[in-house]
Write a protein that holds these residues in place. Structure first.
Motif, PDB file in Angstrom:
ATOM      1  N   SER A 739       0.743  -1.101  -0.466  1.00  0.00           N
ATOM      2  CA  SER A 739      -0.318   0.315  -0.381  1.00  0.00           C
ATOM      3  C   SER A 739       0.721   1.562   0.351  1.00  0.00           C
ATOM      4  N   PHE A 741       0.861   5.421   1.113  1.00  0.00           N
ATOM      5  CA  PHE A 741       0.476   6.848   1.675  1.00  0.00           C
ATOM      6  C   PHE A 741       1.054   7.646   1.913  1.00  0.00           C
ATOM      7  N   TYR A 751      -4.516   7.625   0.024  1.00  0.00           N
ATOM      8  CA  TYR A 751      -3.680   6.557   0.253  1.00  0.00           C
ATOM      9  C   TYR A 751      -4.969   4.801  -1.076  1.00  0.00           C
ATOM     10  N   HIS A 753      -5.137   1.417  -1.559  1.00  0.00           N
ATOM     11  CA  HIS A 753      -4.934   0.244  -0.910  1.00  0.00           C
ATOM     12  C   HIS A 753      -4.849  -0.817  -1.008  1.00  0.00           C
TER      13      HIS A 753
END
Length: 776
Positions: A739, A741, A751, A753
């Motif tokens: 992921s 961020f 973000y 995912h």
């Protein structure tokens, strides 16, 4: 309006003469006909002059039968031994001279034809005037040993101007002032000022009045009630000859005098330039296309003789050489013409030894098919004002308009011997013809044109090394105040909306940073947001302005708008500079914010089993979780680094496409300051100067159009059918079990995912293929 019919000397016929004062034909009296030059009347053959003051002011009397000939000067009758010419004067054979008076000047009853002895030793023949025997040319004598090749006799008349005192004017000023503080006594003025003024005042001699007016023009139209120079004398005659009447119903044009001024009262200039419209409609396109300005000038020599009507297309106002090829476009309506060059003083003295004076008109066709003339006023920037005109300034009401002008004066600057070089020459170093569009016109109406002239005085020292910078331009202008008001309103409205939008972005920034107080950082952030939004406002205004002038100027049929002049483009250039500067400031703020973003790559991969690991220094072996490979994270970080500069347009293709359309297709020709909307131009034709507004409009329109097409192609076709790198990056994160961020603010971020639903991404091809099949 100051309009008059166009008449040429050839239009007058035998019974009329061309009045150089009125620029029109006038009738000759009884027993008279037009002279050879056409500007005066002469007695018919067989008639002698009794009195003459020039023009048609002559009286003729028939000669008696026994003295049917007329003397060469036209004042007496005489018996001719060998017949008469077509003009009723005595003629002699070749190599004979005509003798009409005795040695002491007494008129003979019968003319004599005396043969010139052309035999050896004498070798004489009549001169070109036919009034005395002179030695033949040596080259003719060497070839034929005689004078057989001498030219035929030519009989010409001569006149002597009697100097008379001008009433109530005992003092004359022959001094000519120059800009460099030099005042010299002109030999030309010393010889001709008093005689011309006297003949003009006492006898209304047309040539003398024109010569006096020319000397006033040489003095830069100086206007003062107390002056005794040429202009003072001209004004004195002008005021005291009101009884003679006016010409062509023009109050400023006195009969028998040249038209030099539009009056000396403040405020007349605005009435002359804006009270009446030029009676011709100009159109750029269609069957009624009419873009030609027919300028025509009446030319006079320094002595006051009318030379001819001259069209400006012959390049008579251009001092620069080799310009005739491209002059037709200079007088095409809507085509701005600019020309600058440096010319040597020696060439000026060679080409313009004798000054020529011009009265400029604009020619047009009346409803009845008759050609008419519309006067073109002159604004002389060197004009010496009277007490009423303190300075010229930009206020039209302070202008004193004149009529006559010259290009080069190398005559009045001679102090003594007229054959020597002048001490000072005066050159028209800057000539501008301004054509102004009538406000709110929809049919191509213009105000009377205005020619503005600035003279430069050159102290002649070394003509071969000295040079002068001269310029000639034709400008087309309109009142830009309404466009400026509309631009200011647009700027105010969009600027106010930009403030509100910047406040909203500042409030959003405050929420994302988690701050609730307004501090110095908040104010600074607001200013940075406002700089970017205001840059967009300036960009929208400049692009809109450029496209507006491009469309409405190039596509109009009947002329309703004209391009702003370079001096009127300053606000536009300022707006472009503000847009660039503010956008550069926003770019720096964006660069700083991108450099301060925190980026985290989170690897969700779990270790597979345990491994035995020796503990250094302890000598024992312990089991530990199997390490997870870092290479997947490196790979994702590298892919992130590559897509940071990905755009929805291709910069290289964008630049090349814009250059292709501008230079190859020819869209750059739309930015020229002329009325043509053609994309191709001949290399031999005149190329008008660039308009900065049109250049920006054409370039911005092409850039935005090509960029918009690229965005549509990228969004609709490329991302859907070829590749979408952002979506591919998200899919790659899911397959890699990583992921991303991104923390752009203290309390705000983005973000991706990328946690894999399969639990593991660090596996072999077989297991990865099975996972993808289950996911499908």
């Amino acid at each position: 309006g100051f309009s008059l019919p166009l008449q040429r000397p050839a239009d007058c016929g035998d019974a009329r003469y061309f009045d150089i004062s009125r620029l029109a034909c006038g009738p000759c009296g009884a027993h008279q006909r037009q002279s050879a030059g056409g500007s005066s009347c002469v007695c018919q053959p067989g008639y002698r002059m009794v009195s003459s003051t020039g023009g048609s002011s002559i009286i003729c009397e028939k000669c008696p039968e026994n003295m049917s000939g007329v003397t060469q000067d036209g004042w007496n009758c005489i018996t001719c031994p060998k017949g008469l010419t077509s003009e009723g004067k005595c003629k002699c054979l070749n190599n004979e001279i005509l003798v009409e008076r005795s040695r002491d000047g007494i008129l003979l009853n019968k003319a004599l034809c005396i043969h010139c002895n052309g035999s050896e030793q004498s070798f004489s023949a009549s001169d070109a005037a036919g009034n005395r025997c002179v030695r033949c040319e040596q080259t003719v004598i060497n070839v034929s040993k005689s004078c057989d090749c001498s030219s035929p006799n030519i009989l010409v008349s001569r006149r002597m101007l009697v100097v008379l005192k001008l009433r109530k004017r005992k003092v004359y000023s022959e001094a000519v002032p120059y800009l460099q503080g030099i005042t010299l006594t002109s030999a030309w003025f010393l010889k001709n000022l008093q005689s011309s003024a006297s003949a003009c005042w006492l006898y209304s001699n047309l040539t003398a009045c024109q010569a006096l007016g020319n000397m006033c023009v040489m003095n830069m139209n100086s206007l003062s009630s107390s002056s005794t120079d040429a202009c003072g004398l001209f004004q004195y005659i002008y005021v005291n000859t009101a009884r003679l009447g006016i010409v062509h119903s023009i109050a400023f044009w006195r009969r028998n005098l040249p038209w030099l001024y539009y009056g000396d009262q403040p405020g007349l200039a605005s009435q002359v330039l804006e009270a009446n419209n030029f009676p011709t409609i100009f159109s750029f396109k269609g069957t009624d296309k009419d873009v030609k300005l027919q300028f025509i000038a009446a030319s006079f020599d320094a002595a006051g003789n009318f030379l001819k009507w001259q069209s400006l297309e012959g390049g008579i106002l251009q001092l620069c050489p080799d310009t005739q090829m491209k002059l037709n476009a200079a007088y095409a309506f809507g085509t701005t013409y600019q020309q600058n060059c440096k010319i040597s003083v020696s060439k000026i003295l060679l080409d313009f030894a004798n000054p020529i004076f011009y009265d400029l008109f604009l020619e047009y066709n009346g409803d009845n098919g008759q050609q008419y003339l519309w006067d073109v006023p002159v604004l002389n920037l060197n004009l010496q004002y009277s007490e009423m005109f303190v300075n010229q300034g930009s206020n039209m009401n302070n202008w004193l308009l004149t009529r006559r002008f010259f290009l080069v004066d190398a005559l009045s600057g001679k102090e003594n011997d007229l054959g020597k070089l002048p001490r000072v020459i005066r050159i028209a170093s800057k000539i501008t013809i301004s054509i102004r569009l009538v406000s709110h016109t929809q049919r191509g109406r213009i105000y009377p044109p205005l020619i503005t002239i600035a003279y430069t005085d050159v102290l002649v020292q070394n003509p071969e090394t000295q040079s002068v910078m001269v310029s000639f331009s034709v400008n087309y202008e309109m009142n830009q105040s309404e466009a400026q008001v509309q631009t200011d309103i647009t700027l105010g409205v969009l600027g106010g909306l930009a403030v509100l939008w910047s406040l909203l972005k500042t409030a959003g920034w405050k929420r994302r940073t988690g701050s609730s107080i307004i501090d110095l950082q908040t104010v600074l952030k607001f200013l940075l947001f406002y700089a970017g939004d205001l840059a967009n406002v300036f960009f929208i205004i400049t692009v809109g302005t450029g496209i507006y002038w491009l469309v409405f100027f190039k596509a109009q049929q009947f002329v309703s708008v004209l391009l702003p002049l370079p001096s009127q483009e300053e606000d536009f250039v300022t707006y472009v500079a503000c847009a660039f500067s503010l956008k550069a400031l926003q770019f720096l703020q964006l660069l700083v914010s991108q450099l301060t973003i925190d980026i985290f790559f989170i690897d969700w991969e779990r270790p597979k089993g345990k491994v035995l690991k020796a503990v250094e220094g302890e000598g024992v072996v312990k089991s530990a979780a199997a390490p997870v490979s870092i290479w997947r994270t490196y790979f994702i970080a590298n892919e992130w680094n590559e897509i940071q500069t990905m755009r929805k347009i291709n910069p290289l293709f964008q630049v090349l496409a814009v250059l292709f359309f501008l230079e190859v297709v020819g869209f750059s020709n739309l930015a020229l300051m002329d009325s043509s909307s053609s994309l191709t131009r001949s290399s031999e034709s005149y190329i008008a100067p660039w308009s900065r507004i049109l250049r920006f409009g054409v370039s911005a329109a092409l850039w935005l159009a090509i960029a918009f097409l690229q965005i549509i192609f990228f969004s609709v076709f490329y991302e859907r059918f070829v590749e979408d790198k952002i979506s591919q990056f998200v899919d790659l994160c899911c397959m890699s079990n990583i992921s991303v961020f991104l923390l752009s603010h203290s309390c705000f971020g983005y973000y991706i995912h990328g946690r894999s639903v399969h639990g593991h991404a660090d596996t072999n091809m077989e297991e990865m293929n099975m996972n993808l099949k289950r996911e499908a």
